[in-house]
Design a protein around this motif. Structure first.
Motif, short mmCIF file in Angstrom:
data_model
loop_
_atom_site.label_atom_id
_atom_site.label_comp_id
_atom_site.label_asym_id
_atom_site.label_seq_id
_atom_site.Cartn_x
_atom_site.Cartn_y
_atom_site.Cartn_z
N ALA A 222 -34.50 -147.45 24.34
CA ALA A 222 -35.70 -146.61 24.38
C ALA A 222 -36.43 -146.61 23.05
N VAL A 223 -37.76 -146.61 23.14
CA VAL A 223 -38.64 -146.45 21.98
C VAL A 223 -39.48 -145.20 22.25
N VAL A 224 -39.35 -144.20 21.39
CA VAL A 224 -39.98 -142.90 21.66
C VAL A 224 -40.79 -142.44 20.45
N GLY A 225 -42.04 -142.05 20.70
CA GLY A 225 -42.87 -141.49 19.65
C GLY A 225 -42.34 -140.15 19.19
N ARG A 226 -42.56 -139.84 17.90
CA ARG A 226 -42.08 -138.58 17.35
C ARG A 226 -43.22 -137.76 16.75
N ASP A 227 -44.43 -137.99 17.26
CA ASP A 227 -45.60 -137.34 16.67
C ASP A 227 -46.04 -136.09 17.41
N ASP A 228 -45.37 -135.72 18.49
CA ASP A 228 -45.69 -134.48 19.18
C ASP A 228 -44.38 -133.80 19.58
N ASP A 229 -44.44 -132.51 19.79
CA ASP A 229 -43.23 -131.73 20.04
C ASP A 229 -42.51 -132.15 21.33
N TRP A 230 -43.28 -132.51 22.36
CA TRP A 230 -42.65 -132.89 23.62
C TRP A 230 -41.83 -134.16 23.47
N CYS A 231 -42.40 -135.16 22.84
CA CYS A 231 -41.67 -136.42 22.66
C CYS A 231 -40.54 -136.28 21.64
N GLU A 232 -40.76 -135.46 20.64
CA GLU A 232 -39.68 -135.21 19.67
C GLU A 232 -38.47 -134.61 20.37
#
Length: 477
Positions: A222-232
């Motif tokens: 998995a590659v996941v963005g960490r720039d918003d609270d939901w994805c974090e």
């Protein structure tokens, strides 16, 4: 086409005969299934009939005869209420799936392990999907690009029965498609970001995020963005669960991630026990003109991480990024006339979308207007200093002029062709080193055009006409 052979000899219901629905019906028939297809649109029914698809009014069907309902992603599954076909299928205990699910089941049936990269997120997924496909193709890999980005997934080249690793499927997935794909299990799953969207179809933000999470949770990597609270939160959940996951970061302060975008560069940030954070420079995005702007930092970081996972060397990834042409109508660089750059961002149909383009350039000769969205362009006020002059078109022109008054010089041009001519004239006279004529309307198109694509095509045609005139004059003199 990818024939769906695992349903050979079985009866299925299919609702929705648009582009992907018609492709799905053909793939099912090619694989030997008995298809009973229907649509609420008489025109769609006529087209499917002409293509030889068996039509049957599913209102009158014996649902016990079907092993599945294949539902078009445009038809509601749950909210605001289930589509009538979904309600009938649920009442009969018939599974409801979509074309992405058919691909996943066929992949498991005939070609287990066939590489699949699936990309989702609220924003940027089309650019990221196209960028990944471009990088892989540039490295000599057989890439099949489809899904929500345009080509229906079942219209792609067939799954290979031998040498399954030689063909990579790069698939953009909407939340609607994921909701209809319980077996979705990509080799690499990418989740870019989450902001409120399609809540009329999902009910709550929690439901929307849960659906998006399925794609990365079921992936091998998995590659996941960490720039918003939901994805974090999703990233942290996957880490706790021991899932193979890397983070990508753009704007979130102190977000330790495997690939980050910062100050125009991609870099790797990681920490070892007892040591400070270590950093490695990976790629300078100034070398990739089509990836201009901070918003493309997250897209590029995700593409880098995904392609690295598939075994590409860093120089191969960088070479692909440098040659990426971008997507049509999304900050598409049409060409230059002298020092003036012309950019087609017709896809920017609201102020939030136009903001990304305005942030990416200076000395902007801005073509804006059309059918206004709620809120207008007042939210763009902090960026007005980047605009040398605005050229306004369509119904929104008077309201936009009122917002810009006293802050930005503007000219109400009425039509796009008049705006292009005026903007090109004034940009050519500018003292700026790189004036930019930017179509980023912050409006819907349908006061003057059928859709944003038609508007962008018209802009491109007019700009290419100007460039051709320049070439002719150069040849004469």
């Amino acid at each position: 086409m990818i024939p769906i052979t695992y349903l050979a000899g079985q009866s299925v219901a299919l609702f929705g005969l648009g582009g992907s629905g018609l492709a799905t019906a053909k793939a099912l028939v090619a694989g030997g299934a008995f298809v009973n297809a229907w649509d609420d649109s008489p025109a769609a029914l006529d087209k499917a009939s002409a293509e030889g698809i068996h039509l049957f009014d599913l209102h009158q069907a014996d649902w016990s005869a079907f092993v599945a309902l294949i539902l078009a992603p445009g038809a509601p599954l749950t909210h605001p209420e289930p589509h009538w076909s979904a309600a009938l299928a649920s009442a009969a205990g018939v599974p409801i799936i979509g074309d992405i699910e058919l691909f996943c089941r066929e992949r498991a049936h005939v070609s287990p392990g066939a590489p699949m990269i699936a990309i989702t997120g609220t924003n940027g997924k089309s650019t990221t999907t196209a960028l990944i496909a471009h990088i892989l193709r540039d490295a000599g890999i057989d890439v099949q690009l489809g899904g929500n980005i345009g080509t229906p997934i079942l219209d792609l080249e067939p799954l290979s029965l031998e040498r399954v690793q030689d063909r990579v499927y790069v698939v953009e997935c909407s939340s609607f498609q994921i909701d209809l794909a319980p077996s979705l299990n990509p080799s690499v799953g990418v989740l870019l970001n989450l902001t409120p969207d399609h809540l009329d179809r999902h009910g709550t933000m929690e439901n929307y995020a849960t659906i998006k999470q399925r794609l990365v949770e079921a992936s091998d990597f998995a590659v996941v963005g960490r720039d918003d609270d939901w994805c974090e939160a999703i990233f942290q959940y996957l880490k706790r669960a021991g899932h193979s996951v890397v983070g990508i970061a753009n704007s979130r302060p102190n977000a330790l991630a495997s690939v980050c975008y910062e100050a125009g560069r991609l870099r790797r940030a990681f920490a070892l026990p007892g040591l400070k954070t270590l950093e490695e420079n990976l790629f300078d995005l100034a070398r990739a003109p089509a990836l201009r702007g901070a918003h493309n930092g997250q897209n590029a970081a995700a593409a880098f991480a995904a392609c690295e996972r598939l075994g590409l060397a860093h120089d191969e990834i960088g070479l692909g990024m440098r040659g990426f042409p971008g997507l049509a109508h999304r900050m598409e660089q049409i060409g230059r006339k002298g020092k003036v750059l012309f950019v087609n961002d017709s896809k920017a149909t609201n102020a939030d979308a136009a903001e990304k383009a305005l942030e990416s350039f200076d000395d902007i000769f801005w073509i804006a207007g059309g059918k206004a969205k709620a809120g207008g362009i007042d939210s763009l006020r902090p960026l007005f200093g980047k605009i040398a002059k605005a050229f306004l078109i369509g119904e929104a022109a008077p309201a936009f002029a009122a917002t810009l008054e006293g802050a930005v010089a503007c000219e109400q041009c009425g039509t796009l062709d008049a705006a292009v001519a005026a903007a090109a004239r004034d940009a050519a006279a500018s003292d700026a080193p790189e004036p930019v004529v930017l179509l980023s309307p912050a409006c819907a198109s349908y006061d003057q055009f059928a859709n944003f694509e038609q508007r962008g095509d018209a802009f491109r045609e007019q700009v290419l006409g100007l460039l051709a005139e320049d070439a002719v004059q150069g040849a004469l003199f």
